[in-house]
Scaffold this active site. Structure first.
Site, mmCIF file in Angstrom:
data_model
loop_
_atom_site.group_PDB
_atom_site.id
_atom_site.type_symbol
_atom_site.label_atom_id
_atom_site.label_comp_id
_atom_site.label_asym_id
_atom_site.label_seq_id
_atom_site.Cartn_x
_atom_site.Cartn_y
_atom_site.Cartn_z
ATOM 1 N N SER A 199 9.878 2.067 6.059
ATOM 2 C CA SER A 199 8.418 1.980 6.127
ATOM 3 C C SER A 199 7.798 3.277 6.618
ATOM 4 O O SER A 199 8.434 4.058 7.330
ATOM 5 C CB SER A 199 7.998 0.840 7.064
ATOM 6 O OG SER A 199 8.471 -0.398 6.603
ATOM 7 N N GLU A 250 -5.418 -9.714 6.369
ATOM 8 C CA GLU A 250 -4.321 -9.437 7.306
ATOM 9 C C GLU A 250 -4.429 -8.042 7.908
ATOM 10 O O GLU A 250 -4.357 -7.872 9.125
ATOM 11 C CB GLU A 250 -2.970 -9.594 6.591
ATOM 12 C CG GLU A 250 -1.783 -9.321 7.511
ATOM 13 C CD GLU A 250 -0.447 -9.394 6.786
ATOM 14 O OE1 GLU A 250 0.581 -9.272 7.467
ATOM 15 O OE2 GLU A 250 -0.436 -9.562 5.552
ATOM 16 N N MET A 251 -4.610 -7.028 7.056
ATOM 17 C CA MET A 251 -4.659 -5.660 7.563
ATOM 18 C C MET A 251 -5.932 -5.404 8.359
ATOM 19 O O MET A 251 -5.906 -4.755 9.415
ATOM 20 C CB MET A 251 -4.543 -4.667 6.403
ATOM 21 C CG MET A 251 -4.235 -3.249 6.861
ATOM 22 S SD MET A 251 -2.640 -3.106 7.705
ATOM 23 C CE MET A 251 -1.520 -3.280 6.316
ATOM 24 N N GLY A 252 -7.058 -5.894 7.863
ATOM 25 C CA GLY A 252 -8.308 -5.727 8.598
ATOM 26 C C GLY A 252 -8.250 -6.379 9.965
ATOM 27 O O GLY A 252 -8.774 -5.846 10.957
ATOM 28 N N CYS A 258 0.822 -1.211 0.000
ATOM 29 C CA CYS A 258 0.000 0.000 0.000
ATOM 30 C C CYS A 258 0.856 1.261 0.000
ATOM 31 O O CYS A 258 0.367 2.346 -0.325
ATOM 32 C CB CYS A 258 -0.945 0.007 1.197
ATOM 33 S SG CYS A 258 -0.121 -0.122 2.791
#
Length: 427
Positions: free
Chosen positions: A99, A182-184, A49
């Site tokens: 990051s 994964e992110m949720g 992202c």
């Protein structure tokens, strides 16, 4: 001579729109197309992202720049690296120093996924495989030996921190999380610790939403019923992997209740229409809004970052040595292949000439074969030692000279060193 190089469009120099412009519709096709270019022997694409990156082993950085330009990557906001600078950047990336949320752990999984996909496609070779595997090892070591990943260390946890900073306190609030991947899951787990009034989880696959919601004592909802719950929410966080819009301005206008509503879109490509923020009483934030969280995170981790930098410098020396050895091994391999081709050809001629004076026995032919092998290996023993030593002392000129002296070129028709096309595909 071929070298490792990269092109990156990332959050440091690009906003979310720039990163969206750089994205490949199909990374697999991009890797295969890149590998088909003359002078390119390995290719890997990493898309998250917050970044779109190309890694390649190529005769010239310009080969990769030309490819990126043709693919529509916005080079004016891209970082181009080559050689040791590229290798160091890869190690920094794996350690979380590159990051948006310094120290985040997800990049390690993303690198592993990119590595496995490139292997599946056959676009990666020994150089990039060695470099990426080393970066994953160094990233894991940095997180074990330092506290670089302590605290909010993911986009998901940063989104929760942003919501908290906007509302002051999340206790008693109602949260809707769209996405149960994964992110949720990271978002929902972080939210569940905030003494919420209610947490709803929506997902395209309802069973996955049910599984996540039940682990948090939340409520799973079907994606088509978003409107039924959006009006009662204080915050909606979108964290899906969908490549299209999920929440539109029209939908929000129809569903929004009386109270203010905050949307946080941490996806790329974005899942919430940009004009949603124009709806009265609605505030829309995206990944760019998380920069303030990153700045605070970086300040907290400056001391740990210095420790990580020391680890990177130490490991970079080892990686450089490994890459040099690979180059030496390739030159030595080409040298042995070239010599063996000559040996086999001359052996056949010798056997043919001797056979005219009378038939040779199998034992005699075997003796001639063993003699030719022993002679070749003894002649090449000293050059092999010197080439390995040259690699150890970073003497690229010696390796290059060996290629020229022994005419180490690859014949296009049969892959035998000794003709016109340079052996770049194995570098």
């Amino acid at each position: 001579m071929a070298q490792v190089c990269s092109i990156s469009v990332n959050h440091r120099h690009a906003g979310i729109e720039g990163i969206e412009r750089a994205r490949f519709r199909d990374p697999d096709v991009a890797m295969l197309r890149l590998l088909s270019l003359p002078g390119v022997s390995e290719a890997v694409v990493l898309q998250t992202c917050n970044r779109v990156e190309i890694y390649a082993v190529a005769e010239s950085v310009e080969d990769i720049v030309g490819f990126a330009r043709a693919e529509g990557m916005p080079l004016e906001i891209a970082e181009v690296r080559a050689g040791d600078d590229c290798l160091k950047g890869l190690l920094r990336l794996a350690c979380g120093l590159e990051s948006m949320i310094v120290g985040e752990d997800q990049i390690l999984g993303q690198l592993k996924t990119a590595l496995l996909q490139a292997r599946r496609l056959g676009t990666i070779g020994p150089v990039l495989s060695t470099a990426i595997q080393k970066s994953i090892h160094v990233g894991a070591r940095a997180r074990i030996e330092t506290e670089i990943n302590k605290g909010s260390v993911s986009i998901g946890s940063a989104a929760v921190e942003l919501a908290e900073s906007l509302l002051g306190d999340l206790r008693g609030r109602t949260i809707l999380v769209v996405g149960a991947g994964e992110m949720g899951t990271l978002v929902a787990n972080a939210m569940a610790e905030k003494s919420l009034r209610a947490i709803y989880v929506a997902n395209r696959t309802f069973e996955q939403a049910e599984k996540l919601a039940s682990s948090l004592q939340g409520v799973a909802i079907r994606l088509e019923r978003l409107c039924d719950y959006m009006g009662s929410a204080d915050v909606v966080i979108c964290a899906t992997g969908a490549p299209h819009l999920i929440i539109t301005k029209k939908m929000v206008e129809q569903c929004k209740g009386e109270k203010p509503l905050i949307f946080i879109d941490i996806t790329n490509p974005r899942n919430i229409e940009e004009t949603v923020g124009e709806v009265p009483g609605v505030t829309l934030h995206n990944i760019d809004s998380l920069r303030q969280i990153n700045e605070a995170s970086m300040r907290r981790r400056q001391g740990e970052a210095r420790k990580v930098e020391a680890i990177i410098e130490e490991e970079l020396v080892l990686l450089q040595r490994d890459i040099r050895r690979l180059h030496a091994d390739r030159v030595i391999g080409d040298l042995y292949q070239r010599t063996d081709h000559i040996r086999a050809t001359e052996l056949r001629r010798a056997v043919a000439r001797l056979s005219t004076a009378g038939s040779l026995t199998e034992q005699q032919i075997s003796i001639l074969h063993d003699f030719s092998m022993a002679l070749t290996n003894k002649i090449l023993a000293a050059p092999t030692r010197q080439l390995r030593r040259a690699a150890e002392r970073c003497d690229e000129d010696c390796l290059r000279t060996a290629e020229e002296l022994f005419d180490l070129w690859v014949e296009e028709s049969n892959g035998i060193p000794g003709n016109k096309t340079k052996a770049s595909k194995t570098d």
